[in-house]
Motif scaffolding. Structure first.
Motif, PDB file in Angstrom:
ATOM      1  N   GLN A 150     -31.444 -11.737  52.620  1.00 56.43           N
ATOM      2  CA  GLN A 150     -31.281 -11.729  54.080  1.00 56.43           C
ATOM      3  C   GLN A 150     -31.879 -10.495  54.755  1.00 56.43           C
ATOM      4  O   GLN A 150     -32.498 -10.590  55.808  1.00 56.43           O
ATOM      5  CB  GLN A 150     -29.787 -11.806  54.436  1.00 56.43           C
ATOM      6  N   MET A 191     -26.120  -6.690  60.976  1.00 58.27           N
ATOM      7  CA  MET A 191     -26.677  -7.599  61.982  1.00 58.27           C
ATOM      8  C   MET A 191     -27.261  -6.827  63.150  1.00 58.27           C
ATOM      9  O   MET A 191     -26.758  -5.769  63.544  1.00 58.27           O
ATOM     10  CB  MET A 191     -25.604  -8.557  62.478  1.00 58.27           C
ATOM     11  N   SER A 192     -28.331  -7.346  63.683  1.00 62.92           N
ATOM     12  CA  SER A 192     -28.927  -6.840  64.910  1.00 62.92           C
ATOM     13  C   SER A 192     -28.901  -8.004  65.893  1.00 62.92           C
ATOM     14  O   SER A 192     -29.783  -8.864  65.889  1.00 62.92           O
ATOM     15  CB  SER A 192     -30.370  -6.372  64.661  1.00 62.92           C
ATOM     16  N   GLY A 193     -27.855  -8.045  66.701  1.00 61.77           N
ATOM     17  CA  GLY A 193     -27.634  -9.239  67.526  1.00 61.77           C
ATOM     18  C   GLY A 193     -27.144 -10.343  66.611  1.00 61.77           C
ATOM     19  O   GLY A 193     -26.201 -10.169  65.843  1.00 61.77           O
ATOM     20  N   ASP A 194     -27.835 -11.488  66.656  1.00 65.27           N
ATOM     21  CA  ASP A 194     -27.432 -12.594  65.784  1.00 65.27           C
ATOM     22  C   ASP A 194     -28.347 -12.736  64.568  1.00 65.27           C
ATOM     23  O   ASP A 194     -28.299 -13.727  63.854  1.00 65.27           O
ATOM     24  CB  ASP A 194     -27.387 -13.910  66.576  1.00 65.27           C
ATOM     25  N   LEU A 195     -29.205 -11.720  64.326  1.00 67.31           N
ATOM     26  CA  LEU A 195     -30.119 -11.750  63.181  1.00 67.31           C
ATOM     27  C   LEU A 195     -29.806 -10.616  62.212  1.00 67.31           C
ATOM     28  O   LEU A 195     -29.398  -9.529  62.624  1.00 67.31           O
ATOM     29  CB  LEU A 195     -31.574 -11.614  63.653  1.00 67.31           C
ATOM     30  N   LYS A 245     -30.398  -7.444  60.094  1.00 67.12           N
ATOM     31  CA  LYS A 245     -31.311  -6.318  60.264  1.00 67.12           C
ATOM     32  C   LYS A 245     -32.217  -6.214  59.044  1.00 67.12           C
ATOM     33  O   LYS A 245     -31.748  -6.180  57.906  1.00 67.12           O
ATOM     34  CB  LYS A 245     -30.502  -5.026  60.446  1.00 67.12           C
ATOM     35  N   LYS A 258     -35.384 -18.422  62.943  1.00 67.64           N
ATOM     36  CA  LYS A 258     -34.937 -19.441  63.898  1.00 67.64           C
ATOM     37  C   LYS A 258     -33.763 -20.235  63.312  1.00 67.64           C
ATOM     38  O   LYS A 258     -32.830 -20.621  64.032  1.00 67.64           O
ATOM     39  CB  LYS A 258     -36.099 -20.386  64.231  1.00 67.64           C
ATOM     40  N   ILE A 261     -31.477 -19.050  61.373  1.00 65.99           N
ATOM     41  CA  ILE A 261     -30.271 -18.230  61.530  1.00 65.99           C
ATOM     42  C   ILE A 261     -29.700 -18.402  62.936  1.00 65.99           C
ATOM     43  O   ILE A 261     -28.490 -18.591  63.124  1.00 65.99           O
ATOM     44  CB  ILE A 261     -30.589 -16.740  61.260  1.00 65.99           C
ATOM     45  N   GLN A 262     -30.584 -18.340  63.937  1.00 63.28           N
ATOM     46  CA  GLN A 262     -30.135 -18.480  65.332  1.00 63.28           C
ATOM     47  C   GLN A 262     -29.525 -19.846  65.594  1.00 63.28           C
ATOM     48  O   GLN A 262     -28.579 -19.978  66.378  1.00 63.28           O
ATOM     49  CB  GLN A 262     -31.319 -18.235  66.272  1.00 63.28           C
ATOM     50  N   ARG A 263     -30.047 -20.867  64.912  1.00 59.04           N
ATOM     51  CA  ARG A 263     -29.540 -22.233  65.111  1.00 59.04           C
ATOM     52  C   ARG A 263     -28.387 -22.568  64.167  1.00 59.04           C
ATOM     53  O   ARG A 263     -27.987 -23.728  64.065  1.00 59.04           O
ATOM     54  CB  ARG A 263     -30.681 -23.231  64.907  1.00 59.04           C
ATOM     55  N   LYS A 264     -27.880 -21.554  63.443  1.00 56.98           N
ATOM     56  CA  LYS A 264     -26.742 -21.726  62.533  1.00 56.98           C
ATOM     57  C   LYS A 264     -27.039 -22.723  61.411  1.00 56.98           C
ATOM     58  O   LYS A 264     -26.174 -23.473  60.967  1.00 56.98           O
ATOM     59  CB  LYS A 264     -25.490 -22.203  63.291  1.00 56.98           C
TER      60      LYS A 264
END
Length: 568
Positions: free
Chosen positions: A239, A339-343, A345, A384, A386-389
């Motif tokens: 990750q 994490m950096s926001g929802d991603l 690091k 993407k 990760i952002q979309r779960k």
């Protein structure tokens, strides 16, 4: 535990909690060498408390290694339950040969799942909890499975079932009666727990679903499914280094010396095993230690500065190694994912000279320049996701398929060239020894890349030629080519044997001297023995036909020669 073969035969492994008659261990040893319980002794430190089976002969060196590698380093601070893996050399003097079933398993299994002749894998379930009844104030104990099979998922899943039960009752809970040449494994262990996992065959197509549940498998209503015996969660392991997957793949392909510095033995061992799996279906032919400590018997060998670092991946947790391994060319320092926001690091590539502090930040410390460009499409797709779960399982499949396609694109030109080194089938005759396999000429191979290179199957851009040149000097190439050469030699043996089976031997011997006929008999016998012992895939009816020919030829010789030949 229930073993199911593709032919429908079933065998069982039973587990108990100190009750019922003990079943023989020897058949279960096809799965495990032994089970160890390691505890902390105030006077001795880490010590082996129990070994199953009791007659398992571990050398003192092996026992010492298992003791130290079965506990997290004191710097890890692992409270509660922790699972991780290690790998140690088998002590010189033990037999490295395998029995018939083991040889058959290795022939049928993919190279990445084959039984290791020279190493033991250790799968650890460690528990550390506060306990006022213990002088030290903590209960510290590990249940360890020792095997030659790299089934990390399977054995850790078994430990999740067995270890908590063992720690609660502190009595034997594993006895066995099993056999390994099976393709399907169902686990029925403790209470109502059960499950299913499939061990792939070498004939399986790469990238297909590892487990397809069969309605004919007599499983309990709610099985625990282990989708793969060995594949780790690649996405979870990578990750924080997703943007460097291309670099990591190249380092593994080339067998470069790598140190993985982590905050726990779980992160260390998972990362090392994930890295070695990057180049599947190629076997990683260099040494690797998922978890390595200062007490390891190879510590001096790997930390000497009098020579270049060896081709090995070491997973470590002790900060002491920061200074010890400063001279190594590639150091991956990772910790818990931030994490950096929802991603997650992403750690950066840094210069090795910045590693000289004890408070080292995560990073990949190397001066390595990749031959191929990053696949930005892959990275965008994963981020993407990760952002979309998107589920971690799907993300891992995306990573694994990408690496698989990359490896296959790289290896196909090598496979194609090696295939051209085989003699033509029409040149194999019954009355001569099989023709020789042509030598691998590196420059000749490099010329084939102009018209039959990886560009035919991969869109990846970069210096493929430079990557091949470096690979041809690596231990992974040597290991791969040795394996392929042995396979080709075996194929030649089979083709020659088939030609002999179809030849008119009786007509040939009529015109030959007794010396020539005896020589033929001895050579044919040797070939038949080799075919039986190594279980070469030659039709039984052809072998029986050749044996009949052989008997007829012997019967045509004088009586005294017949007696001599029958004695031998």
């Amino acid at each position: 535990m229930e073993l199911l073969e593709t032919g429908g035969r079933a065998r069982t492994v039973k587990c108990c909690s100190g009750s019922g008659p003990a079943l023989p261990w020897d058949r279960f040893s096809a799965w495990l060498e032994c089970v160890c319980v390691v505890t902390f002794d105030l006077e001795l430190g880490q010590a082996i408390e129990l070994v199953y089976p009791h007659d398992m002969r571990l050398t003192e060196k092996e026992k010492t290694s298992i003791c130290y590698l079965s506990f997290p380093d004191s710097y890890s601070g692992c409270l509660g339950d922790t699972q991780f893996s290690f790998r140690i050399r088998q002590t010189v003097g033990h037999k490295l040969s395998m029995n018939g079933d083991e040889e058959k398993y290795n022939r049928d299994a993919p190279v990445v799942l084959q039984r290791d002749r020279a190493h033991y894998y250790g799968f650890v379930y460690f528990r550390q909890v506060k306990d006022s009844t213990v002088k030290r104030g903590y209960f510290q104990k590990s249940l360890v499975l020792i095997s030659r099979l790299p089934f990390v998922n399977l054995f850790h899943s078994l430990l999740q079932l067995v270890a908590p039960e063992y720690f609660e009752k502190l009595e034997p809970c594993l006895e066995a009666d099993a056999d390994i040449p099976a393709m399907y494994l169902s686990i029925s262990i403790l209470c109502n727990s059960n499950g299913s996992v499939r061990i792939p065959s070498r004939k399986d197509k790469h990238g297909t679903s590892p487990l397809k549940q069969s309605n004919q498998e007599n499983l309990l209503p709610a099985p625990m499914v282990i989708p793969t015996v060995n594949e780790l969660d690649l996405f979870g392991c990578f990750q924080s280094i997703l943007i460097h997957i291309q670099m990591l793949w190249e380092l593994m392909l080339l067998g470069e010396p790598v140190i993985v510095m982590a905050t726990s033995p779980k992160i260390s061992s998972d990362t090392v095993l994930a890295l070695t799996s990057c180049i599947a279906p190629l076997r990683y032919c260099c040494d690797y230690r998922p978890y390595f400590t200062i007490h390891d018997t190879e510590f001096k060998e790997y930390t000497t500065r009098t020579q270049a670092p060896p081709n090995v991946i070491l997973g470590v947790t002790n900060p002491f190694f920061i200074k010890t391994f400063q001279h190594w060319p590639h150091i991956i320092r990772i910790g818990e994912v931030r994490m950096s926001g929802d991603l997650p690091k992403q750690i950066k590539v840094k210069k090795l000279m910045k590693l000289r502090t004890l408070d080292t930040k995560p990073g990949i410390y190397t001066s390595y320049k990749t031959f191929l460009h990053k696949d930005k499409t892959l990275i965008k797709r994963l981020l993407k996701g990760i952002q979309r779960k998107r589920s971690a399982e799907v993300q891992s499949v995306i990573v694994r398929l990408h690496l698989l396609e990359l490896t296959q694109s790289f290896i196909i030109p090598l496979e194609r060239y090696v295939a051209s080194l085989m003699p033509l089938q029409r040149t194999i005759t019954a009355w001569k020894n099989p023709p020789q396999i042509r030598p691998f000429i590196k420059e000749e191979f490099m010329k084939t890349l102009e018209y039959a290179g990886p560009q035919l199957t991969s869109v990846q851009k970069g210096d493929w030629i430079g990557l091949y040149r470096r690979f041809l000097k690596s231990p992974n190439f040597d290991g791969w080519f040795r394996m392929r050469y042995q396979e080709m030699c075996k194929k030649l043996e089979i083709l020659h044997l088939e030609v002999l089976c179809e030849a008119d031997l009786l007509r040939w011997v009529r015109e030959k001297s007794e010396v020539e006929v005896v020589d033929l008999v001895l050579k044919l016998r040797e070939k038949l023995i080799k075919a039986r012992v190594h279980q070469l895939p030659v039709r039984d009816d052809l072998l029986e036909k050749l044996e009949l020919y052989l008997e007829t030829v012997i019967s045509s010789l004088p009586d005294d020669l017949q007696v001599v030949l029958h004695r031998h």
